[in-house]
Design an enzyme around this catalytic site. Structure first.
Site, PDB file in Angstrom:
ATOM      1  N   LYS A 150      54.658  10.205  61.514  1.00  0.00           N
ATOM      2  CA  LYS A 150      53.472  10.944  61.111  1.00  0.00           C
ATOM      3  C   LYS A 150      52.766  11.446  62.372  1.00  0.00           C
ATOM      4  CE  LYS A 150      53.584  10.098  56.593  1.00  0.00           C
ATOM      5  NZ  LYS A 150      53.617  11.162  55.561  1.00  0.00           N
ATOM      6  N   LYS A 246      59.130  13.996  44.731  1.00  0.00           N
ATOM      7  CA  LYS A 246      58.408  12.739  44.526  1.00  0.00           C
ATOM      8  C   LYS A 246      58.036  12.654  43.050  1.00  0.00           C
ATOM      9  CE  LYS A 246      56.253  12.507  49.129  1.00  0.00           C
ATOM     10  NZ  LYS A 246      54.957  12.584  49.864  1.00  0.00           N
TER      11      LYS A 246
END
Length: 338
Positions: A150, A246
């Site tokens: 990230k 997702k």
């Protein structure tokens, strides 16, 4: 047929804070749905995501609105017509799959025609931090097959370089979570190539990613926040090479199965991802992992406590839950002693 449908808010404390460019979380807040009839129970989990205008209270309200449909025998197809794609529908849809499989005494994989889940290389995520801290975290797991880091905009160069120096071997996904501009992408392109980044995930804000169509990308780029259901695919062509599926975005396994088939047919590579969730939220997504180019299902690994029969990690290989947990009937009892 009359079924009962109940929902609750569950909270799972994280072992360490999970940081991305949008903020930090210290717990995973989920909605858990249970559907019961004929002595059979099915369970599902959804993670309401504020980025998409969702909350725990809102998801529970959506489930309550749909409860009458489910309890009167509504199907998964009925659910798609009655609810928006999102965490609430995901929890119900997956609970219905689990209930149907348990009632039939077969696995969800059998019902879908997919292979039974098996151990798969799943990304281990390095949360956003200082370059030194991210390097230390990466160095501890440098032997895993796949890392995901990230990053933000201002520190991305040093963050990527530090992680790659500490972990030279794994495949690498870089995820700015919409925090970059097209100028950032262009400036960092050479670094991404030199660092052997395999996939750049959603660098630009959804709605501003049209700029990617004008850029001859030297690496693969994956849509995450820009993709929810199959209806979004046409808009993404020419901008992205891959899409991140997702279940909390698609609204359940039912839509995810349709999305993956259409995405493949249109030439997109596939990533299967997750929110920070328990094993109950990850088990349905594992059915799609065998079809994916990249798997990112390490959500439960951030939890201080998970379901006892849930997924487990072994050096970056994610093993499916034990039989009888979600989507698989329990193993037969041992034969009586002779």
């Amino acid at each position: 047929m009359f079924r009962t449908c109940s929902a609750r808010h569950d909270r799972y404390r994280l072992t360490t804070p999970f940081r991305i460019s949008r903020g930090e979380k210290t717990a995973a807040d989920v909605v858990t749905v249970e559907i019961a009839a004929d002595g059979v129970i099915g369970r599902g989990e959804g993670v309401p995501y504020p980025r998409y205008g969702e909350s725990i209270d809102g998801a529970l309200a959506e489930i309550e609105t749909a409860r009458g449909l489910i309890e009167s025998g509504g199907t998964r197809a009925d659910l798609i017509g009655a609810m928006r794609a999102g965490a609430a529908r995901n929890a119900i849809d997956d609970a219905l799959w689990d209930w149907e499989a348990n009632r039939a005494g077969v696995s969800v994989a059998h019902l879908t025609g997919l292979p039974e889940p098996r151990a798969v290389a799943s990304a281990i995520t390095i949360g956003l931090d200082t370059p030194d801290a991210m390097a230390r975290a990466a160095g501890k797991i440098a032997g895993v097959p796949l890392l995901k880091i990230k990053v933000d905009r201002d520190g991305a160069r040093d963050q990527i370089a530090a992680v790659r120096a500490a972990a030279p071997g794994p495949r690498l996904i870089v995820d700015p979570n919409e925090s970059w501009t097209i100028d950032t992408v262009r400036v960092l392109a050479t670094l991404l190539v030199d660092a052997r980044v395999d996939l750049l995930e959603q660098p630009l804000p959804a709605g501003e990613d049209g700029a990617l169509a004008d850029w001859d990308a030297p690496i693969a780029i994956c849509a995450d926040e820009s993709l929810h259901t199959a209806r979004d695919l046409d808009m993404l062509r020419g901008r992205y090479t891959h899409v991140n599926v997702k279940l909390d975005k698609t609204g359940g396994l039912t839509e995810a199965l349709a999305l993956t088939a259409i995405a493949r047919a249109r030439g997109f590579g596939l990533m299967v991802g997750c929110m920070v969730a328990s094993s109950l939220g990850i088990a349905p997504a594992l059915l799609l992992a065998g079809e994916a180019d990249f798997v990112d299902l390490d959500g439960p690994l951030w939890l201080a406590e998970d379901w006892p029969d849930g997924v487990r990690d072994d050096c970056g290989m994610l093993h499916p839950p034990r039989a009888g947990f979600w989507g698989t009937p329990p193993p037969p009892p041992p034969p009586p002693p002779a």
